[in-house]
Design an enzyme around this catalytic site. Structure first.
Site, PDB file in Angstrom:
ATOM      1  N   GLY A  85       0.831  -1.200   0.000  1.00 46.11           N
ATOM      2  CA  GLY A  85       0.000   0.000   0.000  1.00 46.11           C
ATOM      3  C   GLY A  85       0.862   1.243   0.000  1.00 46.11           C
ATOM      4  O   GLY A  85       2.030   1.209   0.396  1.00 46.11           O
ATOM      5  N   GLY A 128       0.222  -5.028   0.933  1.00 47.79           N
ATOM      6  CA  GLY A 128      -1.041  -4.998   0.206  1.00 47.79           C
ATOM      7  C   GLY A 128      -1.067  -5.856  -1.040  1.00 47.79           C
ATOM      8  O   GLY A 128      -2.130  -6.302  -1.476  1.00 47.79           O
ATOM      9  N   GLU A 151       6.020  -4.891   7.636  1.00 44.13           N
ATOM     10  CA  GLU A 151       5.363  -3.773   8.336  1.00 44.13           C
ATOM     11  C   GLU A 151       5.955  -3.440   9.704  1.00 44.13           C
ATOM     12  O   GLU A 151       5.896  -2.285  10.134  1.00 44.13           O
ATOM     13  CB  GLU A 151       3.865  -4.066   8.481  1.00 44.13           C
ATOM     14  N   ASP A 159      -1.016  -6.486   7.939  1.00 36.65           N
ATOM     15  CA  ASP A 159      -2.476  -6.384   7.845  1.00 36.65           C
ATOM     16  C   ASP A 159      -2.978  -7.088   6.585  1.00 36.65           C
ATOM     17  O   ASP A 159      -2.484  -8.140   6.233  1.00 36.65           O
ATOM     18  CB  ASP A 159      -2.914  -4.919   7.931  1.00 36.65           C
TER      19      ASP A 159
END
Length: 367
Positions: A85, A128, A151, A159
């Site tokens: 992302g 992502g 992350e 996530d």
């Protein structure tokens, strides 16, 4: 061996022209025979996801689920499927939650998609990018594939359903990957269970067109198995027993103690890596993966959304992005600064329910 026909070449040239004429779009949607083809189209940014892209992806995926035989998703260029992302935008307290909300809805839809969803993860696939691939039925790795969930290094946590798929990997491999951000390449991605098939990149074009002619899942399955090439050894095989032992521990402190007992090159490197990660992120990540092991994908994403929203409101995530991606001084000032200072109350504060009107709702929710 499959041969390209004249018809294949014609449809391909039409497809390439259409793609070239829409280069300014950040995500391309094409139809090729029976398939819907999605191309993440930000090659200069390694096809990293932004709000614009996920906002287009969600309705198109919903529409194609009832109209196509299969969906293929790939990245433009040959460097990346999707590097993750756009975290520089995601640290914004307003834009971040908006992005995560739609992105997680995409992850949820892919996880329950009724027709074959085939992600061609050629090149860099992180964060992502794994969310757009790993929840689908088929994930194709190549010799160029590099995956990671890095992350914890930027003050976030794995996530996009990471709390669902990571704890379900064999021998605590997912906890190792989620906490350390270690990279897997090529065949290792299949060996780990993240990819389902391995196909050399030079055969991807041929595979894509032949896939588009498939009329049902049986044909898709058979075709992918024909293109799939047998494995080489898993690069982590020598340390799998250590990974399983060390990352079975219930706290970060105990993981570190077990790594110190192993005393080999791998454990020393892993200890050094963990020392460079955000202390708060390590504890939040471990808690998320422990809980996610008992939850369905939708429940995991709802939990992750609470944590992600809190990350945009707290210090570490914006600070990690500043230090590693904006100022690039590689000197993040974490708060809390050490593992000892990361209290249980601090970790739990990330998991508390949001106000009802801010909770993640899925597109098919009855509420």
């Amino acid at each position: 061996m499959f041969k390209l026909s004249v018809n294949l070449t014609r449809s391909a040239s039409h497809y390439i022209k259409r793609t070239m004429s829409s280069q300014e779009q950040d995500v391309l949607f094409e139809t090729l025979n029976n398939a819907g083809i999605i191309t993440l189209n930000r090659p200069k940014a390694l096809n990293s996801l932004n709000t614009s892209m996920v906002t287009k992806l969600l309705p198109q995926l919903q529409e194609w689920e009832s109209k196509k035989t299969l969906v293929i998703v790939k990245g433009a260029g040959d460097k990346a499927f999707c590097a993750g992302g756009d975290v520089k935008a995601a640290i914004d307290k307003v834009e971040g939650p908006r992005f995560f909300y739609t992105e997680y809805n995409c992850n949820y839809l892919i996880g329950k998609y009724k027709i074959p969803y085939i992600a061609i993860i050629n090149g860099i696939t992180m964060g992502g990018g794994l969310g757009l691939s790993v929840h689908g039925r088929y994930r194709i790795a190549t010799e160029k594939t590099v995956i990671a969930m890095p992350e914890t290094k930027i003050g976030l946590f794995p996530d996009v359903g990471g709390s669902y798929f990571l704890p379900r990997l064999q021998v605590n491999l997912g906890l190792y990957l989620g906490l350390t951000g270690d990279r897997l390449k090529g065949w290792d991605v299949v060996k780990s269970g993240i990819a389902t098939h391995y196909v050399p990149s030079k055969r991807l074009y041929e595979l894509e067109v032949l896939l588009s002619r498939c009329t049902d899942e049986v044909e898709v399955d058979n075709l992918l198995n024909k293109f799939h090439e047998p494995s080489e050894q898993f690069s982590l095989s020598d340390n799998i027993k250590h990974i399983n032992y060390c990352f079975a521990a219930s706290t970060i402190e105990e993981i570190i103690e077990r790594l110190q007992k192993v005393q080999n090159d791998w454990s020393e490197k892993t200890l050094k890596t963990l020392s460079q990660m955000c202390p708060g992120s390590l504890k939040i990540t471990l808690r998320a993966l422990q809980r996610g092991a008992q939850l369905e994908l939708g429940q995991c994403l709802k939990m992750e959304y609470r944590v992600a929203c809190r990350a945009t409101e707290n210090h570490d995530f914006p600070e990690g992005v500043r230090a590693l991606l904006i100022d690039k001084d590689n000197n993040p000032q974490w708060k809390p600064k050490t593992l000892a200072e990361v209290t249980d109350d601090y970790v739990e504060s990330y998991f508390k329910k949001l106000p009802h009107d801010r909770e993640l709702q899925f597109f098919d929710s009855k509420l």
